[in-house]
Design a protein around this motif. Structure first.
Motif, PDB file in Angstrom:
ATOM      1  N   ARG A 130       0.818  -1.213   0.000  1.00  0.00           N
ATOM      2  CA  ARG A 130       0.000   0.000   0.000  1.00  0.00           C
ATOM      3  C   ARG A 130       0.857   1.270   0.000  1.00  0.00           C
ATOM      4  NH1 ARG A 130      -5.132   0.772   3.919  1.00  0.00           N
ATOM      5  NH2 ARG A 130      -6.054   2.448   2.742  1.00  0.00           N
ATOM      6  N   HIS A 131       1.961   1.246   0.749  1.00  0.00           N
ATOM      7  CA  HIS A 131       2.797   2.432   0.888  1.00  0.00           C
ATOM      8  C   HIS A 131       4.138   2.326   0.169  1.00  0.00           C
ATOM      9  CE1 HIS A 131      -0.058   3.760   3.869  1.00  0.00           C
ATOM     10  NE2 HIS A 131       0.186   2.693   4.617  1.00  0.00           N
ATOM     11  N   LYS A 148       9.881  10.551   4.506  1.00  0.00           N
ATOM     12  CA  LYS A 148       9.580   9.191   4.050  1.00  0.00           C
ATOM     13  C   LYS A 148      10.857   8.360   3.972  1.00  0.00           C
ATOM     14  CE  LYS A 148       5.326  10.061   1.566  1.00  0.00           C
ATOM     15  NZ  LYS A 148       4.581   9.909   0.314  1.00  0.00           N
ATOM     16  N   ALA A 150       9.113   4.323  -2.292  1.00  0.00           N
ATOM     17  CA  ALA A 150       7.880   4.836  -1.679  1.00  0.00           C
ATOM     18  C   ALA A 150       6.890   5.145  -2.792  1.00  0.00           C
ATOM     19  CB  ALA A 150       8.174   6.089  -0.869  1.00  0.00           C
ATOM     20  N   ARG A 151       5.644   4.830  -2.543  1.00  0.00           N
ATOM     21  CA  ARG A 151       4.618   5.126  -3.536  1.00  0.00           C
ATOM     22  C   ARG A 151       4.181   6.575  -3.379  1.00  0.00           C
ATOM     23  NH1 ARG A 151       0.336   0.627  -4.264  1.00  0.00           N
ATOM     24  NH2 ARG A 151       0.193   1.711  -6.239  1.00  0.00           N
ATOM     25  N   PHE A 166       3.028   8.056   5.916  1.00  0.00           N
ATOM     26  CA  PHE A 166       2.489   6.849   6.508  1.00  0.00           C
ATOM     27  C   PHE A 166       2.977   6.679   7.928  1.00  0.00           C
ATOM     28  CE2 PHE A 166       6.430   5.774   4.511  1.00  0.00           C
ATOM     29  CZ  PHE A 166       6.278   6.063   3.159  1.00  0.00           C
ATOM     30  N   LEU A 220       4.034   0.787   8.358  1.00  0.00           N
ATOM     31  CA  LEU A 220       5.167   0.511   7.484  1.00  0.00           C
ATOM     32  C   LEU A 220       5.940  -0.723   7.957  1.00  0.00           C
ATOM     33  CD1 LEU A 220       6.215   1.879   4.969  1.00  0.00           C
ATOM     34  CD2 LEU A 220       7.800   3.142   6.366  1.00  0.00           C
ATOM     35  N   GLU A 234       3.906  -3.808   6.867  1.00  0.00           N
ATOM     36  CA  GLU A 234       3.921  -3.969   5.412  1.00  0.00           C
ATOM     37  C   GLU A 234       5.282  -4.429   4.909  1.00  0.00           C
ATOM     38  OE1 GLU A 234       3.337  -1.125   1.545  1.00  0.00           O
ATOM     39  OE2 GLU A 234       2.063  -0.771   3.283  1.00  0.00           O
TER      40      GLU A 234
END
Length: 121
Positions: free
Chosen positions: A26-27, A59, A84-85, A91, A96, A99
């Motif tokens: 997701r992140h 990030k 990183a997206r 986030f 994190l 994930e």
């Protein structure tokens, strides 16, 4: 504090991006490619789509800390790139952590036995 080996050159990042396996979360996106050395090296990539410089650096710091948390449980001999997206939101550290561990398990570079042994003490 232990020094972390990093990927520095553009061709090192390109090799991992083009030839390595990856899983998308997701992140973050985690890429892994076996190297011919007995060390693990890390590269962190945050694009300009992720926000302004202050946000991108935050990030990067979060990703670096998450990597340090699981460093001893990652198998040696891999080049790992964590990207990183995009998105303007920062986030949470706990999200994190979960994930990153999940993605490492999917890539089969997480040493679960060592993790369980140290967790019991």
């Amino acid at each position: 504090m232990k020094k972390v080996a990093t990927l520095k050159k553009n061709y090192e990042f390109s090799r991992v991006f083009n030839k390595g396996l990856f899983y998308v979360g997701r992140h973050i996106v985690v890429y892994a490619f076996p190297n011919r050395q007995s060390i693990k090296r890390i590269g962190i990539s945050v694009s300009k789509k992720a926000g302004k410089a202050v946000l991108r650096n935050r990030k990067k710091r979060l990703i670096r800390e998450v990597y340090k948390h699981y460093d001893e449980f990652i198998l040696n001999g891999y080049d790992i790139v964590i990207a990183a997206r995009g998105g303007e939101t920062v986030f949470k550290y706990s999200d994190l952590l979960k994930e990153f561990k999940y993605l490492l398990k999917k890539l089969q570079i997480f040493d679960q036995e060592k993790y369980n042994c140290l967790k019991d003490y």
